[in-house]
Design a protein around this motif. Structure first.
Motif, mmCIF file in Angstrom:
data_model
loop_
_atom_site.group_PDB
_atom_site.id
_atom_site.type_symbol
_atom_site.label_atom_id
_atom_site.label_comp_id
_atom_site.label_asym_id
_atom_site.label_seq_id
_atom_site.Cartn_x
_atom_site.Cartn_y
_atom_site.Cartn_z
ATOM 1 N N ARG A 294 35.215 62.598 6.084
ATOM 2 C CA ARG A 294 34.314 62.526 7.353
ATOM 3 C C ARG A 294 34.091 63.821 7.556
ATOM 4 O O ARG A 294 33.592 64.274 8.693
ATOM 5 C CB ARG A 294 34.759 61.856 8.357
ATOM 6 N N GLY A 295 34.726 64.871 6.751
ATOM 7 C CA GLY A 295 34.665 66.267 6.926
ATOM 8 C C GLY A 295 33.716 67.041 6.465
ATOM 9 O O GLY A 295 33.825 68.301 5.988
ATOM 10 N N GLY B 73 44.621 67.025 10.103
ATOM 11 C CA GLY B 73 43.315 66.665 10.732
ATOM 12 C C GLY B 73 42.708 65.745 9.590
ATOM 13 O O GLY B 73 41.660 65.911 9.255
ATOM 14 N N GLU C 93 47.120 63.436 11.589
ATOM 15 C CA GLU C 93 46.159 63.144 12.390
ATOM 16 C C GLU C 93 46.320 62.659 13.992
ATOM 17 O O GLU C 93 47.401 61.787 13.994
ATOM 18 C CB GLU C 93 45.378 62.281 11.593
ATOM 19 N N PRO C 94 45.670 63.235 15.009
ATOM 20 C CA PRO C 94 45.990 62.901 16.352
ATOM 21 C C PRO C 94 45.559 61.677 16.810
ATOM 22 O O PRO C 94 45.842 61.018 17.780
ATOM 23 C CB PRO C 94 45.617 64.265 17.094
ATOM 24 N N MET C 95 44.344 61.156 16.056
ATOM 25 C CA MET C 95 43.577 60.006 16.636
ATOM 26 C C MET C 95 44.171 58.876 16.062
ATOM 27 O O MET C 95 44.167 58.694 14.880
ATOM 28 C CB MET C 95 42.224 60.103 16.285
ATOM 29 N N ASP D 3 49.447 66.362 16.854
ATOM 30 C CA ASP D 3 48.443 67.375 16.574
ATOM 31 C C ASP D 3 48.799 68.584 15.789
ATOM 32 O O ASP D 3 50.095 68.739 15.663
ATOM 33 C CB ASP D 3 48.491 67.830 18.178
ATOM 34 N N GLY D 4 47.646 69.237 15.221
ATOM 35 C CA GLY D 4 47.959 70.273 14.216
ATOM 36 C C GLY D 4 48.665 71.430 14.893
ATOM 37 O O GLY D 4 49.183 72.283 13.896
ATOM 38 N N LEU E 148 40.306 70.091 6.403
ATOM 39 C CA LEU E 148 38.954 70.248 6.217
ATOM 40 C C LEU E 148 38.018 69.477 7.230
ATOM 41 O O LEU E 148 38.115 68.512 7.964
ATOM 42 C CB LEU E 148 38.590 68.900 4.825
HETATM 43 C C1 LIG Z 1 35.339 66.332 11.031
HETATM 44 S S1 LIG Z 1 36.889 65.294 10.966
HETATM 45 C C2 LIG Z 1 37.392 65.727 9.276
HETATM 46 C C3 LIG Z 1 38.289 64.585 8.859
HETATM 47 C C4 LIG Z 1 39.053 64.669 7.418
HETATM 48 N N1 LIG Z 1 39.692 66.144 7.585
HETATM 49 C C5 LIG Z 1 38.107 64.656 6.197
HETATM 50 O O1 LIG Z 1 37.588 65.693 5.771
HETATM 51 O O2 LIG Z 1 37.458 63.578 6.053
HETATM 52 C C6 LIG Z 1 37.831 66.647 11.866
HETATM 53 C C7 LIG Z 1 39.094 65.677 12.268
HETATM 54 O O3 LIG Z 1 40.044 66.621 12.895
HETATM 55 C C8 LIG Z 1 40.760 66.081 13.846
HETATM 56 N N2 LIG Z 1 41.440 66.937 14.626
HETATM 57 C C9 LIG Z 1 40.774 67.499 15.847
HETATM 58 N N3 LIG Z 1 41.669 68.199 16.613
HETATM 59 C C10 LIG Z 1 42.864 68.170 16.058
HETATM 60 C C11 LIG Z 1 44.233 68.971 16.175
HETATM 61 N N4 LIG Z 1 44.504 69.536 17.177
HETATM 62 N N5 LIG Z 1 45.044 68.571 15.190
HETATM 63 C C12 LIG Z 1 44.705 67.890 14.003
HETATM 64 N N6 LIG Z 1 43.687 67.196 13.638
HETATM 65 C C13 LIG Z 1 42.519 67.449 14.687
HETATM 66 C C14 LIG Z 1 39.991 64.880 14.214
HETATM 67 O O4 LIG Z 1 40.813 63.790 14.962
HETATM 68 C C15 LIG Z 1 39.103 64.580 13.107
HETATM 69 O O5 LIG Z 1 40.034 63.501 12.436
#
Ligand SMILES: C[S@@+](CC[C@H](N)C(=O)[O-])C[C@H]1O[C@@H](n2cnc3c(N)ncnc32)[C@H](O)[C@@H]1O
Length: 258
Positions: free
Chosen positions: A35-36, A62, A84-86, A105-106, A122
């Motif tokens: 999804r990135g 993330g 992943e935070p969600m 959270d990252g 990503l």
């Molecule tokens: C565009 S998506 C990309 C997901 C995955 N990396 C991929 O490439 O399929 C961005 C991700 O970053 C996560 N995210 C947002 N803020 C974050 C944080 N503070 N720490 C870690 N992940 C975070 C979101 O929940 C989301 O799943």
């Protein structure tokens, strides 16, 4: 507080994606769960740049619904750890791929310093306000000299109009400064390669069609769709571009003995 549009995009849609994959079959899982915006060529570039090999402990920060980490496990034999935070995205990654997922959270990674052989992050940096804290934490958990693969949307100028909610795109200069300040040496950077195979795109599109058919009426669906459309417009207008970055963790300097 996370913007509702980001929760819709990263949490609701991740959960719906896992349900749609379960309907359509597991060969849809990886394309739908990247999804990135990483495609096979981008993932291969990152894997080769980071010299992933069987057994590498790859931390995916993330990780979303887990597509990139599952791809790396399948193609390169790495041992991924997802962060992943969600919550719904974490459940989606666990359901789809059975990979270990940490809900966190990252900017506060609950892992020991130096415990990861490599990390990926990503499509995440743009969505995090405190980018220095995120990169600092990644650097902390990476072993000295270990690789970080990033997919980052970089702004051409300082002002980006109508960005997706909650997104803050660094300029190239800001990105380079952030990496340097975190103790990460930028080794190489390229535009995200194009040329996603039709077979991959079609699987992702089939999943997206099932999600749309089931959830088009939901407010979260409209919010997430608007986020995607905003990013597409920025990419099309050239205000931003998608970059792949390979950086390595700079070994800490020993304090001189006096
Ligand atoms: C565009 S998506 C990309 C997901 C995955 N990396 C991929 O490439 O399929 C961005 C991700 O970053 C996560 N995210 C947002 N803020 C974050 C944080 N503070 N720490 C870690 N992940 C975070 C979101 O929940 C989301 O799943």
């Amino acid at each position: 507080m996370t913007a509702p549009a980001m929760v819709a995009e990263f949490d609701d849609v991740a959960g719906w994606t896992a349900e749609a994959v379960e309907t359509l079959g597991e060969r849809h899982a990886i394309p739908a769960a990247c999804r990135g915006s990483a495609n096979p060529a981008a993932l291969a570039w990152l894997a080769e740049a980071c010299e992933l090999t069987p057994g590498t402990r790859l931390l995916d920060v993330g990780a979303g619904a887990g597509g990139p980490a599952a791809w790396a496990a399948g193609r390169f034999g790495v041992r991924p750890i997802l962060l992943e935070p969600m919550p719904a995205a974490c459940r989606a990654a666990a359901r789809l791929f059975g990979l270990p997922v940490i809900t966190a959270d990252g900017t506060r990674i609950p892992l020991r310093a130096g415990s990861a052989d490599a990390a990926w992050c990503l499509g995440v940096l743009d969505t995090v306000r405190d980018k220095a804290a995120l990169l600092g934490e990644i650097r902390r958990v990476l072993a000295p000299g270990a690789s970080l693969g990033l997919l980052v949307v970089v702004a051409r100028g300082r002002r980006v109009r109508a960005a997706p909610e909650g997104n803050h795109f660094p300029t190239q200069r800001e990105l380079a400064a952030l990496l340097d300040a975190a103790g990460l040496d930028l080794v190489e950077q390229i535009d995200r390669p194009a040329g996603t195979p039709l077979a991959w795109t079609r699987r992702a599109e089939r999943v997206a069609a099932v999600v749309a058919a089931r959830h088009r009426g939901d407010r979260a669906y409209a919010l997430a769709a608007d986020q995607g459309e905003r990013l597409s417009r920025l990419l099309a207008s050239g205000q931003v571009s998608m970059q792949l970055v390979h950086a390595v963790s700079r070994p800490l300097r020993r304090a001189p003995i006096t």
